[in-house]
Design a protein around this motif. Structure first.
Motif, short mmCIF file in Angstrom:
data_model
loop_
_atom_site.label_atom_id
_atom_site.label_comp_id
_atom_site.label_asym_id
_atom_site.label_seq_id
_atom_site.Cartn_x
_atom_site.Cartn_y
_atom_site.Cartn_z
N MET A 1 0.84 -1.18 0.00
CA MET A 1 0.00 0.00 0.00
C MET A 1 0.89 1.24 0.00
SD MET A 1 -2.56 1.58 2.87
CE MET A 1 -3.10 0.01 3.34
N ALA A 4 2.78 3.13 3.32
CA ALA A 4 2.84 2.29 4.52
C ALA A 4 4.18 2.43 5.23
CB ALA A 4 2.59 0.83 4.15
N THR A 7 4.36 5.55 8.09
CA THR A 7 3.24 5.63 9.02
C THR A 7 3.45 6.81 9.96
OG1 THR A 7 2.92 3.27 8.92
CG2 THR A 7 1.96 4.37 10.80
N THR A 48 -4.32 7.31 14.78
CA THR A 48 -4.11 7.14 13.35
C THR A 48 -5.34 6.47 12.75
OG1 THR A 48 -1.74 6.99 13.65
CG2 THR A 48 -2.62 6.15 11.58
N LEU A 49 -5.95 7.16 11.80
CA LEU A 49 -7.14 6.65 11.10
C LEU A 49 -6.85 6.58 9.61
CD1 LEU A 49 -9.82 8.83 12.93
CD2 LEU A 49 -9.23 6.44 13.38
N TRP A 50 -7.80 6.03 8.88
CA TRP A 50 -7.65 5.98 7.43
C TRP A 50 -8.06 7.31 6.82
CZ3 TRP A 50 -4.74 2.55 5.36
CH2 TRP A 50 -4.64 1.29 5.93
N ARG A 52 -8.31 9.31 2.82
CA ARG A 52 -8.41 9.01 1.39
C ARG A 52 -7.34 9.79 0.64
NH1 ARG A 52 -13.84 10.08 -1.98
NH2 ARG A 52 -12.91 12.13 -2.21
N GLY A 62 -6.30 4.14 0.38
CA GLY A 62 -6.32 4.44 1.81
C GLY A 62 -4.91 4.75 2.30
N GLU A 63 -4.80 5.74 3.16
CA GLU A 63 -3.50 6.17 3.68
C GLU A 63 -3.66 6.43 5.18
OE1 GLU A 63 0.54 7.48 3.16
OE2 GLU A 63 -0.82 6.46 1.79
N PRO A 64 -2.74 5.96 6.03
CA PRO A 64 -2.84 6.28 7.46
C PRO A 64 -2.61 7.78 7.67
CG PRO A 64 -1.02 4.75 7.02
CD PRO A 64 -1.61 5.11 5.71
#
Length: 121
Positions: A1, A4, A7, A48-50, A52, A62-64
């Motif tokens: 991804m 990643a 992070t 940390t959430l997802w 766009r 999806g990106e942290p």
């Protein structure tokens, strides 16, 4: 991804457990303790959430993403093995709350002579 490897910094802690409004309990990074004007305590946390992300070719991925938020102290719970790290967390207090606390600690006026006030003591 994509992304990643980078992070966000929330992985560095120190960690606490936080109770969300729907009663879920999740782990979040503790950033600061804050006492506001009325004397109540709040915690600045990062979770940390997802998020766009649109890629160069127009696709969505999806990106942290780190999200900062404030939580009332009553909804933040310590994690036992993190307790020593909490001492390094910045604490900010509103000047009015500090003055109010100092006034509560001020010694009260004496009600009469004390033993060491007697003559010859």
């Amino acid at each position: 991804m994509a992304g990643a490897a980078s992070t966000p910094a929330a992985s560095s802690g120190p960690w606490v457990r936080v109770r969300l409004p729907d009663d879920q309990v999740v782990r979040a990074a503790l950033r600061a303790r804050i006492q506001v004007r009325d004397g109540s305590w709040w915690y600045s946390l990062e979770l940390t959430l997802w998020g766009r992300l649109e890629t160069r070719d127009g696709r969505l991925a999806g990106e942290p993403v780190p999200v900062d938020f404030l939580v009332p102290a009553a909804d933040v719970l310590p994690i036992e093995d993190q307790r020593t790290a909490y001492a390094a967390v910045p604490t900010r207090r509103h000047p009015v709350a500090v003055r109010r606390a100092a006034q509560r600690r001020a010694p009260r006026g004496r009600g009469g002579p004390m033993p060491w006030d007697a003559e010859g003591a």
